[in-house]
Motif scaffolding. Structure first.
Motif, short mmCIF file in Angstrom:
data_model
loop_
_atom_site.label_atom_id
_atom_site.label_comp_id
_atom_site.label_asym_id
_atom_site.label_seq_id
_atom_site.Cartn_x
_atom_site.Cartn_y
_atom_site.Cartn_z
N ALA A 36 0.84 -1.20 0.00
CA ALA A 36 0.00 0.00 0.00
C ALA A 36 0.88 1.25 0.00
CB ALA A 36 -0.92 -0.01 1.21
N PHE A 37 1.88 1.27 0.87
CA PHE A 37 2.74 2.45 0.96
C PHE A 37 3.54 2.66 -0.32
CE2 PHE A 37 2.63 4.48 5.14
CZ PHE A 37 1.66 3.69 5.74
N GLU A 38 4.01 1.56 -0.90
CA GLU A 38 4.78 1.67 -2.15
C GLU A 38 3.89 2.24 -3.25
OE1 GLU A 38 6.25 -2.05 -3.59
OE2 GLU A 38 7.88 -1.09 -4.69
N ASN A 39 2.64 1.75 -3.32
CA ASN A 39 1.71 2.26 -4.33
C ASN A 39 1.41 3.74 -4.11
OD1 ASN A 39 0.31 0.36 -6.44
ND2 ASN A 39 0.87 -0.90 -4.68
N ALA A 40 1.27 4.14 -2.85
CA ALA A 40 0.99 5.56 -2.56
C ALA A 40 2.15 6.43 -3.06
CB ALA A 40 0.79 5.75 -1.06
N LEU A 41 3.37 5.97 -2.83
CA LEU A 41 4.54 6.76 -3.27
C LEU A 41 4.62 6.82 -4.79
CD1 LEU A 41 7.09 5.49 -0.60
CD2 LEU A 41 6.26 7.84 -0.86
N ILE A 42 4.37 5.69 -5.43
CA ILE A 42 4.44 5.67 -6.91
C ILE A 42 3.36 6.59 -7.50
CG2 ILE A 42 4.05 4.21 -8.94
CD1 ILE A 42 5.31 1.88 -7.27
N LEU A 43 2.13 6.47 -6.98
CA LEU A 43 1.03 7.28 -7.53
C LEU A 43 1.24 8.76 -7.25
CD1 LEU A 43 -2.05 5.01 -6.68
CD2 LEU A 43 -1.03 5.42 -8.92
N SER A 44 1.94 9.08 -6.16
CA SER A 44 2.14 10.49 -5.81
C SER A 44 2.99 11.22 -6.85
CB SER A 44 2.79 10.62 -4.42
OG SER A 44 4.12 10.17 -4.49
N GLU A 45 3.71 10.46 -7.66
CA GLU A 45 4.52 11.10 -8.71
C GLU A 45 3.65 11.65 -9.83
OE1 GLU A 45 7.60 8.44 -10.07
OE2 GLU A 45 8.01 7.85 -7.99
N PHE A 46 2.42 11.14 -9.93
CA PHE A 46 1.54 11.54 -11.04
C PHE A 46 0.26 12.23 -10.56
CE2 PHE A 46 4.19 8.16 -12.56
CZ PHE A 46 4.52 8.53 -13.85
N ALA A 47 -0.28 11.76 -9.44
CA ALA A 47 -1.61 12.23 -9.01
C ALA A 47 -1.54 13.65 -8.44
CB ALA A 47 -2.17 11.27 -7.96
N LYS A 48 -2.72 14.33 -8.47
CA LYS A 48 -2.82 15.64 -7.82
C LYS A 48 -2.62 15.46 -6.33
CE LYS A 48 -6.87 17.06 -9.07
NZ LYS A 48 -8.14 17.64 -9.35
N LYS A 49 -3.30 14.43 -5.81
CA LYS A 49 -3.23 14.15 -4.39
C LYS A 49 -3.46 12.66 -4.17
CE LYS A 49 -5.53 14.95 -0.06
NZ LYS A 49 -6.72 15.33 0.65
N VAL A 50 -2.81 12.10 -3.17
CA VAL A 50 -3.05 10.69 -2.83
C VAL A 50 -3.59 10.63 -1.40
CG1 VAL A 50 -2.01 8.41 -2.48
CG2 VAL A 50 -1.16 9.89 -4.32
N THR A 51 -4.65 9.86 -1.20
CA THR A 51 -5.14 9.61 0.16
C THR A 51 -4.94 8.14 0.48
OG1 THR A 51 -6.84 11.29 -0.18
CG2 THR A 51 -7.11 9.86 1.73
N LEU A 52 -4.21 7.87 1.54
CA LEU A 52 -4.01 6.48 1.96
C LEU A 52 -4.97 6.21 3.13
CD1 LEU A 52 -0.91 4.38 2.10
CD2 LEU A 52 -2.17 4.56 4.21
N ILE A 53 -5.78 5.17 2.95
CA ILE A 53 -6.80 4.85 3.96
C ILE A 53 -6.42 3.54 4.64
CG2 ILE A 53 -9.24 4.23 4.24
CD1 ILE A 53 -9.79 5.91 1.71
N HIS A 54 -6.36 3.58 5.96
CA HIS A 54 -5.99 2.35 6.69
C HIS A 54 -6.92 2.18 7.89
CE1 HIS A 54 -3.75 -0.91 8.23
NE2 HIS A 54 -3.18 -0.26 9.22
N ARG A 55 -7.32 0.94 8.12
CA ARG A 55 -8.35 0.72 9.16
C ARG A 55 -7.80 0.79 10.58
NH1 ARG A 55 -8.88 -5.58 9.79
NH2 ARG A 55 -6.84 -6.08 8.97
#
Ligand code: FAD
Length: 306
Positions: free
Chosen positions: A158-177
């Motif tokens: 999840a964290f790796e995906n958040a970092l990768i997506l942050s290079e392209f996305a306007k904003k990333v929200t990581l949701i964890h229970r």
């Protein structure tokens, strides 16, 4: 319905199953590999990053490594059948039943069925797959360009995906229970420092919303409902072992992983297991390949003595 007998049936043609097939050929064991997918490889087919941590091969990605493995297997054995899902095992008659109704007899069974991604089991999760809910941040990162991205999970993936997506996305929200993470510390620190990533803890996904395309995710945050805008989402909430075909027949741990001895034998004499389905501690290509070999060596002994 046809019925054929084999000394060894191998369930799954991922790295563990392919290694087992190679060793079955090496040791002259009459065998058959049954794979539910349409091609071999298992999780390698979903691995888009380079794999250079399996000794002897530096692969560009999982597909590349799969090709190296299967080329070698194909030269030695033609006994691999695809689109064959093992549904259950009748231990009294030593037969497996496939989803298509076919029954096959075995003297020894090797379960190498790996793991699958866990699902959230919420509304929209299936309907919006491919319509905003993407398979891989690594492979599809550009699709997040100028969009709001959502990542669900608290582990490394999840964290790796958040970092990768942050290079392209306007904003990333990581949701964890939960309010603590199983991801390694470096990932957590980098994400928490990142100005483009917001982390919401104690947050449960309630639904993925949108008709033909993902528009938002409804969550319950500390018990209150909230909607987060997002047009791209990745779900990484861990994996579950594919141990269903032998559930009730062999001992499983509390998460459903098959319990085995050091020679890959389960609590049933004629059933063995190898790879991720029996290895929550080290779910890697190298372990799966090694366990495939260990299991088949042990199975040879079993077949000689029974
Ligand atoms: C994104 C990602 C990156 C990874 N990166 C690395 C890495 O860098 N290095 C590394 O060592 N490992 C890595 N891994 C882990 C590695 O891929 C696994 O450890 C390995 O594939 C396990 O092999 P396996 O054969 O046990 O299971 P799997 O690869 O899961 O294969 C199991 C096979 O069994 C089949 N199957 C399931 N149920 C049935 C059934 N009932 N009947 C018939 N067939 C069935 C499945 O279709 C599948 O083909 C990664 C995994 C992922 C997802």
């Amino acid at each position: 319905m046809s019925e054929v007998n084999h000394d060894l049936i191998i369930a799954g043609a991922g790295p563990a199953g392919m290694s087992a097939a190679l060793w079955a050929n090496e040791l002259n064991i009459n065998h058959l590999v049954l794979e539910s997918g349409t091609e071999p490889g298992g999780q390698l087919l979903k691995t888009f990053n380079p794999i250079d941590n399996h000794l002897g091969v530096a692969a560009l990605n999982g597909n590349d490594l799969r090709d190296v493995f299967f080329r070698q297997v194909e030269k030695r054995t033609k006994s691999v059948l695809f689109s064959r899902t093992i549904r259950n095992v009748d231990i009294d008659s030593n037969r497996i039943q496939l989803e298509n109704g076919e029954k096959l007899g075995f003297r020894a069974l090797l379960v190498a069925t790996g793991v699958r991604r866990r699902r959230l089991e919420v509304t929209g999760e299936i309907d919006l797959r491919g319509k905003g809910i993407i398979l891989s941040g690594k492979k599809q990162a550009v699709e997040a360009s100028d969009k709001d991205a959502i990542v669900v999970g608290g582990g490394d993936a999840a964290f790796e995906n958040a970092l990768i997506l942050s290079e392209f996305a306007k904003k990333v929200t990581l949701i964890h229970r939960r309010d603590e993470f199983s991801a390694r510390r470096e990932f957590v620190e980098e994400v928490l420092r990142h100005p483009g990533i917001e982390v919401l803890t104690n947050a449960q996904v309630v639904s993925f919303n949108g008709d033909s395309q993902l528009k938002a995710v409804s969550i319950s945050l500390n018990g209150e409902n909230r909607e987060i805008e997002g047009q791209i989402a990745v779900i990484r909430i861990g994996v579950a072992p594919n141990s269903e075909p032998v559930t009730g027949l062999v001992d499983l741990d509390h998460r459903g992983y098959i319990r085995i001895s050091s020679n890959c034998r389960t609590t049933r004499k004629c059933i063995y297991a190898a790879g991720d389905v029996a290895n929550p501690v080290s779910p890697t290509v190298s372990s799966a390949v090694g366990m495939g070999a260990t299991a088949v060596k042990s199975i040879l002994e079993y077949l000689r003595n029974n």
